[in-house]
Write an enzyme that holds these catalytic residues in place. Structure first.
Site, PDB file in Angstrom:
ATOM      1  N   HIS A  85      -3.366   2.410  23.450  1.00 17.28           N
ATOM      2  CA  HIS A  85      -4.810   2.577  23.593  1.00 17.28           C
ATOM      3  C   HIS A  85      -5.524   2.651  22.247  1.00 17.28           C
ATOM      4  CE1 HIS A  85      -4.251   7.260  24.097  1.00 17.28           C
ATOM      5  NE2 HIS A  85      -3.762   6.815  22.969  1.00 17.28           N
ATOM      6  N   ASN A  86      -6.686   1.993  22.230  1.00 22.07           N
ATOM      7  CA  ASN A  86      -7.592   1.982  21.072  1.00 22.07           C
ATOM      8  C   ASN A  86      -7.041   1.269  19.840  1.00 22.07           C
ATOM      9  OD1 ASN A  86      -8.333   4.939  22.511  1.00 22.07           O
ATOM     10  ND2 ASN A  86     -10.037   3.549  22.070  1.00 22.07           N
TER      11      ASN A  86
END
EC number: 2.3.1.191
Length: 339
Positions: free
Chosen positions: A238-239
């Site tokens: 994520h991210n």
């Protein structure tokens, strides 16, 4: 489909040597090429194959032309020329050619012109599919996801909700985009799940291999920029942000909030720590473990090269003793200094 040599030369900006009216129907290797085939030579160590090649034509540089016994297209980079000719002669089928009766499509889905959706695909509410999008059999496209024109999903691709994909993208089978990132808080030994509220934003002309996973962001989106290519079985947490034109080889793992710059080349089975940055134009060789930021362009490696098992055992034993050896060396240096 067939092209004459003259037509291919015009497409590539190449120079014809030989008969420009000859038809080319497919690409092949130097060793296996036959009548109607075009091949290429981009590395002089394979030059000896030219003498025996039965290809109708060869993509070749000016420097190698004197060694070519057959028709040729002369250009600066034969490998790039081969890639473009292969695209022109490509016979790969489409993931889907029409909208199959078994596809489940929500009533409010916006379909562009000439969209094709394969058998048993599910397209949920709020989805927008651009012109000429192709969705293979068994795919799932979640709520409010958007696919740009000419993007293609092969069979059994999963796109969760709130995914944005640009134009001319290609995703191979088994890939999952937008599953929850690995976000948890720990309270006295109990794991508390943090809802992953971001999405995934993918640019234009991105290609993603089979069985790769790209997690949705925790609060903001995971981002893949234009012209990125990602191989099979990679994990993008994520991210993560991957910059323009970067290439990521198979089985690479990128931990959360990693930022990779533009035009990087990531070797296979590399592992990256999270919450750090990799600068533009960094090359990381295969099997590297990247635990710290990279701030200068260049080639980076880690790990022990292949040895026989006997040699490797000796190396491992010495590595385990390196602290002891360092202390002994320091004592000897001090003793010499005192003398």
């Amino acid at each position: 489909m067939a092209f004459t040599l003259a037509q291919l030369a015009q497409q590539l900006g190449a120079q014809v040597h030989g008969d420009g009216t000859l038809e080319i129907r497919k690409v092949a290797t130097l060793e296996k090429a036959g009548e109607g085939d075009i091949t290429f030579l981009s590395n002089k160590k394979y030059r000896h194959y030219l003498e025996q090649s039965k290809a109708t034509a060869v993509l070749i540089t000016e420097a190698d032309l004197p060694f070519c016994p057959t028709n040729a297209l002369v250009l600066k980079d034969p490998y790039v020329g081969f890639a473009r000719v292969a695209q022109l002669l490509d016979t790969t089928p489409q993931p889907a050619t029409d909208i199959h009766p078994s596809a489940v499509i929500a009533a409010d889905v916006q379909l562009g012109e000439r969209v094709a959706i394969g058998a048993n695909a599910v397209i949920e509410s709020g989805v927008v599919l651009g012109d000429d999008v192709r969705i293979g059999p068994g795919c799932f496209v979640g709520k409010n996801t958007r696919l740009g024109a000419r993007s293609r999903l092969w069979a059994n691709v999963t796109l969760y909700h709130n995914i944005t994909m640009g134009t001319d993208c290609l995703v191979q089978s088994g890939t999952v985009i937008g599953a929850d990132g690995f976000g948890y808080a720990n309270e006295r030994g109990e794991w508390i799940k943090i809802p992953q509220l971001g999405g995934v934003t993918i640019g234009n002309r991105v290609e993603i291999g089979a069985c790769t996973t790209i997690d949705r962001g925790a609060l903001e989106d995971t981002r893949i920029a234009d012209n990125v290519i990602i191989d099979n079985q990679c994990q993008i947490a994520h991210n993560v942000e991957i910059g323009y034109g970067t290439a990521v080889a198979g089985s690479t793992v990128m931990a959360g909030s990693l930022k990779v710059g533009k035009y990087c080349i990531i070797g296979g089975a590399s592992v990256f720590n999270g919450h750090m940055e990799i600068c533009d134009q960094a090359t990381v060789t295969g099997m590297a473990m990247v635990m710290r930021p990279i701030t200068e362009p260049g080639v980076y490696s880690s790990g022990i090269p292949l040895q026989t098992n006997k040699e490797w055992r000796k190396t491992a034993a010495r590595v385990m003793r390196i602290e002891e050896m360092h202390k002994r060396l320091s004592k000897l240096e001090k003793k010499l200094d005192q003398e």
